[in-house]
Each structure stands twice: as C-alpha cells, then as structure tokens.
Design an enzyme around this catalytic site. Structure first.
Site, PDB file in Angstrom:
ATOM      1  CG  ASP A  19      -2.043  -0.990   1.151  1.00 52.93           C
ATOM      2  OD1 ASP A  19      -2.421  -1.377   0.032  1.00 52.93           O
ATOM      3  OD2 ASP A  19      -2.560  -1.366   2.213  1.00 52.93           O
TER       4      ASP A  19
ATOM      5  CG  ASP B 245      -6.531  -1.664  -1.508  1.00 55.79           C
ATOM      6  OD1 ASP B 245      -6.680  -2.887  -1.677  1.00 55.79           O
ATOM      7  OD2 ASP B 245      -5.632  -1.180  -0.789  1.00 55.79           O
TER       8      ASP B 245
END
Length: 171
Positions: free
Chosen positions: A123, A141
């Site tokens: 991330d 995401d």
C-alpha cells in the site's frame, strides 16, 4: 445460443487487465524506490508512503498470525471466478455492471499477486489531514471500492437493475 465473448460482458475484461497492470506496475515502482515507511510528500494532504498490509481493507485481520493470507487468497480467487462467470452470461451492453465486475476482478487479482509473492499487500496512497491519516491503500483497493459502489448503485439506487432487462442476462 450462448453469448460469444464479443457479445458478453467478457468484452470488457480489458478493464480488469488494465487495472491489474496499473496496480502491479505502481507497486513495483514503490518497492524499487522506497524503503518501508518512507514517504514522499506530494501535496499538503497527500503522500506516497510505502507500508505493508498483511490483512484486508483497513488492515482488517492484519495481526491474525498468517492464516488470513490464505483466506484472502481463496476469497480473491473465488470472487474473480464468480464475477468472470457472470460476465460471460451477461450482455456486453450492461456498461455499469460490466465495468463494476471488471474493476473488482482486476483489483482482487492485483492484491492476490502481492499476497502470493510477498505475503503482504503493498500500500502507498496516503491521504491525511494534520496528523490524522486515512489508511494507506493502492490502485487495486481503489478499483475494488469503485466496483463495489457501482454494484450497489445498480442493485439499490437505480430503482431498476440493468440486469432486470430482458436482454441483459443470457440464461
């Protein structure tokens, strides 16, 4: 007669491929250019910050001991397979649902590759205000969330689902 790939939602599978490659290329760039927890400030409210997510969205189950990696792998494979089957059965003209399904598939497969290759998801998109940070996320995401919103919109907010039309789904 069954729908061909040109007539079915599979015609939109290129969106899943695009999401997958954009996600993987962005994560490879982060891995090649950032140390863990290193940040690059881009705007007064936005950074690229490399973090590892061992769980799901918002780091759900991230400290569960490792079994969650396999649970999320099974879920990603299962949902991607199910959505691909649904794409095959529905008309290419159902833009909203085809886009939604392919966004979810591309995102699920992007995060799946991370879990299998690294044991975690990379991330790096980091929005914040003052010292409060929204949980870091990635392109996969984002695609999954946008796809989910489109599915909910189709199912609940539009009154009549695209799939309710007679030509929408081949039975």
């Amino acid at each position: 007669m069954p729908l061909t790939w040109k007539d079915s939602g599979l015609r939109w599978y290129w969106v899943a491929v695009l999401v997958f490659f954009a996600d993987q290329l962005s994560k490879q760039w982060v891995l090649a250019n950032f140390d863990l927890h290193e940040s690059l400030n881009l705007l007064p409210f936005f950074n690229f910050t490399y973090v590892r997510n061992y769980g799901a969205a918002f780091s759900f189950l991230s400290d569960a001991g490792g079994w969650q990696r396999w649970l999320f792998t099974i879920v990603a494979v299962g949902f991607s397979t199910l959505l691909t089957v649904w794409l095959r059965k529905q008309s290419a003209s159902l833009l909203k649902l085809n886009l939604a399904y392919t966004l979810v598939i591309g995102g699920a497969l992007g995060n799946l590759v991370d879990r299998l290759m690294h044991g975690f998801v990379v991330d790096f998109i980091d929005f914040f205000w003052a010292k409060s940070h929204y949980p870091a996320f990635n392109i996969a995401d984002s695609a999954i969330c946008i796809g989910a919103v489109l599915i909910i919109w189709d199912a609940f907010l539009s009154g009549k689902s695209e799939t309710d039309s007679a030509e929408g789904v081949k039975k």
